[in-house]
Design a protein around this motif. Structure first.
Motif, PDB file in Angstrom:
ATOM      1  N   VAL A  44       0.841  -1.199   0.000  1.00 59.30           N
ATOM      2  CA  VAL A  44       0.000   0.000   0.000  1.00 59.30           C
ATOM      3  C   VAL A  44       0.878   1.251   0.000  1.00 59.30           C
ATOM      4  O   VAL A  44       0.680   2.165  -0.801  1.00 59.30           O
ATOM      5  CB  VAL A  44      -0.956   0.017   1.221  1.00 59.30           C
ATOM      6  CG1 VAL A  44      -1.725   1.330   1.283  1.00 59.30           C
ATOM      7  CG2 VAL A  44      -1.916  -1.153   1.173  1.00 59.30           C
ATOM      8  N   GLY A  45       1.860   1.287   0.867  1.00 60.28           N
ATOM      9  CA  GLY A  45       2.755   2.439   0.931  1.00 60.28           C
ATOM     10  C   GLY A  45       3.498   2.657  -0.376  1.00 60.28           C
ATOM     11  O   GLY A  45       3.678   3.793  -0.819  1.00 60.28           O
ATOM     12  N   THR A  69      -6.108   2.566 -15.020  1.00 59.49           N
ATOM     13  CA  THR A  69      -6.383   1.255 -15.591  1.00 59.49           C
ATOM     14  C   THR A  69      -5.673   0.184 -14.782  1.00 59.49           C
ATOM     15  O   THR A  69      -4.802   0.470 -13.964  1.00 59.49           O
ATOM     16  CB  THR A  69      -5.911   1.187 -17.063  1.00 59.49           C
ATOM     17  OG1 THR A  69      -4.491   1.327 -17.102  1.00 59.49           O
ATOM     18  CG2 THR A  69      -6.570   2.258 -17.903  1.00 59.49           C
ATOM     19  N   THR A  70      -6.038  -1.052 -15.035  1.00 56.11           N
ATOM     20  CA  THR A  70      -5.431  -2.179 -14.345  1.00 56.11           C
ATOM     21  C   THR A  70      -4.010  -2.414 -14.858  1.00 56.11           C
ATOM     22  O   THR A  70      -3.787  -2.432 -16.066  1.00 56.11           O
ATOM     23  CB  THR A  70      -6.275  -3.444 -14.566  1.00 56.11           C
ATOM     24  OG1 THR A  70      -7.601  -3.189 -14.081  1.00 56.11           O
ATOM     25  CG2 THR A  70      -5.698  -4.638 -13.841  1.00 56.11           C
ATOM     26  N   LEU A  71      -3.073  -2.599 -13.947  1.00 56.30           N
ATOM     27  CA  LEU A  71      -1.709  -2.944 -14.345  1.00 56.30           C
ATOM     28  C   LEU A  71      -1.728  -4.312 -15.015  1.00 56.30           C
ATOM     29  O   LEU A  71      -2.470  -5.208 -14.578  1.00 56.30           O
ATOM     30  CB  LEU A  71      -0.786  -3.006 -13.136  1.00 56.30           C
ATOM     31  CG  LEU A  71      -0.138  -1.693 -12.699  1.00 56.30           C
ATOM     32  CD1 LEU A  71      -1.163  -0.730 -12.170  1.00 56.30           C
ATOM     33  CD2 LEU A  71       0.927  -1.963 -11.686  1.00 56.30           C
ATOM     34  N   ARG A  85      -4.661  -5.700 -10.162  1.00 54.73           N
ATOM     35  CA  ARG A  85      -5.919  -5.030  -9.806  1.00 54.73           C
ATOM     36  C   ARG A  85      -5.809  -4.293  -8.471  1.00 54.73           C
ATOM     37  O   ARG A  85      -6.290  -3.179  -8.326  1.00 54.73           O
ATOM     38  CB  ARG A  85      -7.054  -6.049  -9.792  1.00 54.73           C
ATOM     39  CG  ARG A  85      -7.381  -6.580 -11.189  1.00 54.73           C
ATOM     40  CD  ARG A  85      -8.606  -7.472 -11.215  1.00 54.73           C
ATOM     41  NE  ARG A  85      -8.491  -8.685 -10.412  1.00 54.73           N
ATOM     42  CZ  ARG A  85      -7.894  -9.803 -10.805  1.00 54.73           C
ATOM     43  NH1 ARG A  85      -7.319  -9.865 -11.982  1.00 54.73           N
ATOM     44  NH2 ARG A  85      -7.863 -10.863 -10.020  1.00 54.73           N
ATOM     45  N   VAL A  86      -5.147  -4.911  -7.496  1.00 53.44           N
ATOM     46  CA  VAL A  86      -5.008  -4.276  -6.176  1.00 53.44           C
ATOM     47  C   VAL A  86      -4.152  -3.012  -6.266  1.00 53.44           C
ATOM     48  O   VAL A  86      -4.510  -1.973  -5.716  1.00 53.44           O
ATOM     49  CB  VAL A  86      -4.421  -5.272  -5.143  1.00 53.44           C
ATOM     50  CG1 VAL A  86      -4.012  -4.557  -3.864  1.00 53.44           C
ATOM     51  CG2 VAL A  86      -5.428  -6.363  -4.833  1.00 53.44           C
ATOM     52  N   GLU A 117      -9.627  -9.890 -14.833  1.00 45.99           N
ATOM     53  CA  GLU A 117      -8.508  -9.104 -15.342  1.00 45.99           C
ATOM     54  C   GLU A 117      -8.610  -7.646 -14.930  1.00 45.99           C
ATOM     55  O   GLU A 117      -7.629  -7.021 -14.606  1.00 45.99           O
ATOM     56  CB  GLU A 117      -8.402  -9.191 -16.877  1.00 45.99           C
ATOM     57  CG  GLU A 117      -8.189 -10.593 -17.400  1.00 45.99           C
ATOM     58  CD  GLU A 117      -6.912 -11.250 -16.906  1.00 45.99           C
ATOM     59  OE1 GLU A 117      -5.977 -10.555 -16.518  1.00 45.99           O
ATOM     60  OE2 GLU A 117      -6.867 -12.486 -16.897  1.00 45.99           O
ATOM     61  N   GLY A 118      -9.789  -7.047 -15.009  1.00 44.62           N
ATOM     62  CA  GLY A 118      -9.956  -5.648 -14.646  1.00 44.62           C
ATOM     63  C   GLY A 118     -10.182  -4.787 -15.869  1.00 44.62           C
ATOM     64  O   GLY A 118     -10.547  -5.268 -16.933  1.00 44.62           O
ATOM     65  N   ALA A 119      -9.973  -3.490 -15.698  1.00 43.17           N
ATOM     66  CA  ALA A 119     -10.182  -2.524 -16.778  1.00 43.17           C
ATOM     67  C   ALA A 119      -8.907  -2.404 -17.592  1.00 43.17           C
ATOM     68  O   ALA A 119      -8.009  -1.663 -17.256  1.00 43.17           O
ATOM     69  CB  ALA A 119     -10.579  -1.174 -16.204  1.00 43.17           C
ATOM     70  N   LEU A 120      -8.830  -3.178 -18.651  1.00 39.56           N
ATOM     71  CA  LEU A 120      -7.651  -3.164 -19.503  1.00 39.56           C
ATOM     72  C   LEU A 120      -7.940  -2.302 -20.721  1.00 39.56           C
ATOM     73  O   LEU A 120      -8.957  -2.459 -21.372  1.00 39.56           O
ATOM     74  CB  LEU A 120      -7.300  -4.588 -19.958  1.00 39.56           C
ATOM     75  CG  LEU A 120      -7.080  -5.607 -18.842  1.00 39.56           C
ATOM     76  CD1 LEU A 120      -6.844  -6.986 -19.429  1.00 39.56           C
ATOM     77  CD2 LEU A 120      -5.911  -5.198 -17.982  1.00 39.56           C
TER      78      LEU A 120
END
Length: 185
Positions: A44-45, A69-71, A85-86, A117-120
């Motif tokens: 997080v940091g 966007t998602t890595l 995603r995190v 996958e997420g937002a690619l």
């Protein structure tokens, strides 16, 4: 307490924080407090520090939206992981904390979401999605896994012309927690 004792106490607290991996804040840029981290920072940091670094070097309008966007995996640009995603969620959260409007891409039909996958976004989709959100910039990124580290590369890109306006790279030690988020055993 004497001024000399206060200075010694402050140095001791700072040294203890550096040894234990604690983060501290310092102030001074146009987006508010900036997070400074020790080399053994947590995920997080590290994400927050990366967002801060992108903002420090970017000429942005604090009122205009920034998309995140998602890595994606550097070796498989159409794929991500829970890790990707995190980190993207943490980056979006930090940009919001710093006062920038960050639209939630998962709530829009204009972004094709790939399950798990997420937002690619492909570069040809970048302009369309950015226009739909009136976004001034988009955070895009990749990660690569080695035997001991995860290397993360982030860019803040202007949709018009795909111009990179800020970039930041960092590495995280590949521990069991990251192995789990990456789907590695």
């Amino acid at each position: 307490m004497a001024p000399r004792s206060l200075a010694a106490l402050a140095l001791a607290v700072l040294a203890a924080g550096a040894l234990t991996g604690c983060a501290g804040y310092y102030y001074g840029d146009k987006y508010g407090p900036t997070l400074a981290l020790s080399p053994h920072a947590d995920m997080v940091g590290s994400s927050y520090a990366a967002a801060d670094a992108l903002l420090q070097n970017a000429p942005l309008d604090a009122r205009a939206p920034v998309l995140v966007t998602t890595l994606v995996d550097l070796d498989h640009l159409g794929a991500s992981s829970r890790f990707g995603r995190v980190v993207s969620e943490q980056m979006a959260g930090r940009l919001t904390q710093r006062g920038l409007p960050v639209p939630e891409l998962r709530l829009r039909e204009s972004v094709a979401l790939v399950p798990h996958e997420g937002a690619l976004l492909l570069s040809r989709e970048l302009r369309e999605v950015s226009r739909a959100h009136a976004a001034q910039a988009v955070v895009v990124g990749t990660y690569a896994v080695s035997s001991r580290q995860v290397f993360v590369s982030l860019k803040l890109v202007r949709p018009e012309g795909n111009l990179t306006i800020a970039a930041h790279d960092y590495a995280l030690v590949l521990d069991e927690e990251l192995r789990s988020l990456l789907g590695l055993r």
